[in-house]
Write a protein that holds these residues in place. Structure first.
Motif, PDB file in Angstrom:
ATOM      1  N   MET A   1    -108.811  28.166  27.260  1.00 32.85           N
ATOM      2  CA  MET A   1    -108.904  26.749  26.931  1.00 32.85           C
ATOM      3  C   MET A   1    -108.620  25.998  28.219  1.00 32.85           C
ATOM      4  SD  MET A   1    -105.422  25.994  24.627  1.00 32.85           S
ATOM      5  CE  MET A   1    -106.067  26.794  23.198  1.00 32.85           C
ATOM      6  N   THR A   2    -109.050  24.741  28.315  1.00 31.07           N
ATOM      7  CA  THR A   2    -108.869  23.972  29.537  1.00 31.07           C
ATOM      8  C   THR A   2    -108.203  22.637  29.242  1.00 31.07           C
ATOM      9  OG1 THR A   2    -111.083  23.022  29.349  1.00 31.07           O
ATOM     10  CG2 THR A   2    -110.867  25.016  30.683  1.00 31.07           C
ATOM     11  N   TYR A   3    -107.489  22.138  30.260  1.00 34.61           N
ATOM     12  CA  TYR A   3    -106.820  20.841  30.166  1.00 34.61           C
ATOM     13  C   TYR A   3    -106.547  20.344  31.573  1.00 34.61           C
ATOM     14  CZ  TYR A   3    -103.197  17.363  29.062  1.00 34.61           C
ATOM     15  OH  TYR A   3    -102.463  16.203  28.948  1.00 34.61           O
ATOM     16  N   LYS A   4    -107.018  19.139  31.885  1.00 39.67           N
ATOM     17  CA  LYS A   4    -106.811  18.503  33.191  1.00 39.67           C
ATOM     18  C   LYS A   4    -107.188  19.422  34.350  1.00 39.67           C
ATOM     19  CE  LYS A   4    -103.520  14.957  31.941  1.00 39.67           C
ATOM     20  NZ  LYS A   4    -102.273  14.275  32.287  1.00 39.67           N
ATOM     21  N   GLY A   5    -108.270  20.155  34.199  1.00 33.48           N
ATOM     22  CA  GLY A   5    -108.751  21.025  35.270  1.00 33.48           C
ATOM     23  C   GLY A   5    -108.102  22.394  35.312  1.00 33.48           C
ATOM     24  N   TYR A   6    -107.097  22.620  34.488  1.00 35.07           N
ATOM     25  CA  TYR A   6    -106.443  23.924  34.421  1.00 35.07           C
ATOM     26  C   TYR A   6    -107.035  24.725  33.271  1.00 35.07           C
ATOM     27  CZ  TYR A   6    -102.868  22.177  37.603  1.00 35.07           C
ATOM     28  OH  TYR A   6    -102.212  21.664  38.686  1.00 35.07           O
ATOM     29  N   ALA A   7    -107.133  26.021  33.479  1.00 32.44           N
ATOM     30  CA  ALA A   7    -107.598  26.919  32.423  1.00 32.44           C
ATOM     31  C   ALA A   7    -106.437  27.810  32.024  1.00 32.44           C
ATOM     32  CB  ALA A   7    -108.765  27.772  32.922  1.00 32.44           C
ATOM     33  N   ALA A   8    -106.471  28.263  30.794  1.00 33.10           N
ATOM     34  CA  ALA A   8    -105.419  29.158  30.308  1.00 33.10           C
ATOM     35  C   ALA A   8    -106.050  30.436  29.791  1.00 33.10           C
ATOM     36  CB  ALA A   8    -104.631  28.492  29.194  1.00 33.10           C
ATOM     37  N   SER A   9    -105.440  31.549  30.136  1.00 28.97           N
ATOM     38  CA  SER A   9    -105.836  32.816  29.518  1.00 28.97           C
ATOM     39  C   SER A   9    -104.980  32.983  28.277  1.00 28.97           C
ATOM     40  CB  SER A   9    -105.638  33.979  30.491  1.00 28.97           C
ATOM     41  OG  SER A   9    -104.289  34.097  30.847  1.00 28.97           O
TER      42      SER A   9
ATOM     43  N   GLU B   1     -96.310  20.460  46.069  1.00 27.65           N
ATOM     44  CA  GLU B   1     -97.655  20.113  45.621  1.00 27.65           C
ATOM     45  C   GLU B   1     -98.097  21.126  44.568  1.00 27.65           C
ATOM     46  OE1 GLU B   1    -100.927  17.678  45.549  1.00 27.65           O
ATOM     47  OE2 GLU B   1     -99.164  17.386  46.820  1.00 27.65           O
ATOM     48  N   PRO B   2     -98.461  20.672  43.353  1.00 27.90           N
ATOM     49  CA  PRO B   2     -98.894  21.636  42.337  1.00 27.90           C
ATOM     50  C   PRO B   2    -100.193  22.314  42.768  1.00 27.90           C
ATOM     51  CG  PRO B   2     -99.186  19.396  41.532  1.00 27.90           C
ATOM     52  CD  PRO B   2     -98.509  19.302  42.861  1.00 27.90           C
ATOM     53  N   GLN B   3    -100.290  23.584  42.475  1.00 29.26           N
ATOM     54  CA  GLN B   3    -101.511  24.300  42.803  1.00 29.26           C
ATOM     55  C   GLN B   3    -102.627  23.810  41.897  1.00 29.26           C
ATOM     56  OE1 GLN B   3    -100.239  28.364  42.217  1.00 29.26           O
ATOM     57  NE2 GLN B   3    -100.130  28.658  44.417  1.00 29.26           N
ATOM     58  N   LYS B   4    -103.784  23.686  42.461  1.00 31.95           N
ATOM     59  CA  LYS B   4    -104.972  23.356  41.682  1.00 31.95           C
ATOM     60  C   LYS B   4    -105.739  24.656  41.490  1.00 31.95           C
ATOM     61  CE  LYS B   4    -104.136  19.033  41.379  1.00 31.95           C
ATOM     62  NZ  LYS B   4    -103.657  18.499  40.147  1.00 31.95           N
ATOM     63  N   PRO B   5    -106.275  24.852  40.312  1.00 32.91           N
ATOM     64  CA  PRO B   5    -106.915  26.132  40.015  1.00 32.91           C
ATOM     65  C   PRO B   5    -108.034  26.507  40.972  1.00 32.91           C
ATOM     66  CG  PRO B   5    -106.805  24.748  38.057  1.00 32.91           C
ATOM     67  CD  PRO B   5    -106.318  23.932  39.201  1.00 32.91           C
ATOM     68  N   TYR B   6    -108.971  25.601  41.203  1.00 33.83           N
ATOM     69  CA  TYR B   6    -110.099  25.923  42.071  1.00 33.83           C
ATOM     70  C   TYR B   6    -110.560  24.657  42.761  1.00 33.83           C
ATOM     71  CZ  TYR B   6    -109.908  30.101  39.305  1.00 33.83           C
ATOM     72  OH  TYR B   6    -109.453  31.233  38.697  1.00 33.83           O
ATOM     73  N   SER B   7    -110.985  24.798  43.995  1.00 37.70           N
ATOM     74  CA  SER B   7    -111.397  23.650  44.781  1.00 37.70           C
ATOM     75  C   SER B   7    -112.842  23.252  44.539  1.00 37.70           C
ATOM     76  CB  SER B   7    -111.228  23.958  46.275  1.00 37.70           C
ATOM     77  OG  SER B   7    -112.155  24.967  46.666  1.00 37.70           O
ATOM     78  N   GLY B   8    -113.646  24.157  44.019  1.00 40.49           N
ATOM     79  CA  GLY B   8    -115.069  23.891  43.881  1.00 40.49           C
ATOM     80  C   GLY B   8    -115.855  24.405  45.075  1.00 40.49           C
ATOM     81  N   LYS B   9    -115.143  24.952  46.051  1.00 43.79           N
ATOM     82  CA  LYS B   9    -115.801  25.539  47.217  1.00 43.79           C
ATOM     83  C   LYS B   9    -115.789  27.049  47.062  1.00 43.79           C
ATOM     84  CE  LYS B   9    -114.185  21.867  50.199  1.00 43.79           C
ATOM     85  NZ  LYS B   9    -113.346  21.534  51.344  1.00 43.79           N
ATOM     86  N   LEU B  10    -116.924  27.647  47.348  1.00 40.48           N
ATOM     87  CA  LEU B  10    -117.051  29.088  47.207  1.00 40.48           C
ATOM     88  C   LEU B  10    -117.781  29.635  48.417  1.00 40.48           C
ATOM     89  CD1 LEU B  10    -116.856  31.648  45.368  1.00 40.48           C
ATOM     90  CD2 LEU B  10    -119.074  30.979  44.443  1.00 40.48           C
ATOM     91  N   MET B  11    -117.119  30.504  49.153  1.00 35.44           N
ATOM     92  CA  MET B  11    -117.746  31.151  50.307  1.00 35.44           C
ATOM     93  C   MET B  11    -118.144  32.558  49.900  1.00 35.44           C
ATOM     94  SD  MET B  11    -117.562  29.607  53.481  1.00 35.44           S
ATOM     95  CE  MET B  11    -116.898  30.653  54.754  1.00 35.44           C
ATOM     96  N   LEU B  12    -119.371  32.926  50.198  1.00 30.48           N
ATOM     97  CA  LEU B  12    -119.779  34.294  49.925  1.00 30.48           C
ATOM     98  C   LEU B  12    -120.765  34.738  50.979  1.00 30.48           C
ATOM     99  CD1 LEU B  12    -122.506  34.636  47.297  1.00 30.48           C
ATOM    100  CD2 LEU B  12    -121.534  32.402  47.692  1.00 30.48           C
TER     101      LEU B  12
END
Length: 110
Positions: free
Chosen positions: A4-12, A64-75
């Protein structure tokens, strides 16, 4: 595993037969933040409270609280695949980022 998600955070989320309740943890951050509930409604409320508490606690201790993901992905991919993607993006009138984002969203069933 469900999420489930809330304010950009996801929960397992998992169900504990021993405890007869749902148990969740905020996913995608190094800090360990857990919560639980006996119903989906209770679990969702506990998750929202856990996110709020996490952000408030971080503010109180000057962290500073950690943010789950920045939206940047390097591959890294093979040059041939890169060329194929670039061509497909150009033909569809999209940037490579737009094309890949759409392909990933479709692959993840969003």
């Amino acid at each position: 595993m469900n999420t489930m998600t809330y304010k950009g955070y996801a929960a397992s989320i998992e169900y504990s037969d021993n405890d007869e309740c749902f148990i969740g943890h905020i996913a995608g951050i190094n800090d360990r933040v857990g919560f639980h509930g006996e119903s989906v409604t209770e679990l969702r409320e506990a998750f929202h409270e856990a996110v709020e508490d996490y952000n408030e606690t971080c503010a109180a201790v000057g962290k500073e609280p950690q943010k789950p993901y920045s939206g940047k992905l390097m591959l890294r991919i093979h040059p041939e695949l890169h060329a194929t993607i670039a061509t497909a993006a150009q033909v569809s009138g999209q940037s490579i980022n737009q094309w890949i984002s759409k392909a990933l969203a479709q692959a993840s069933h969003r």
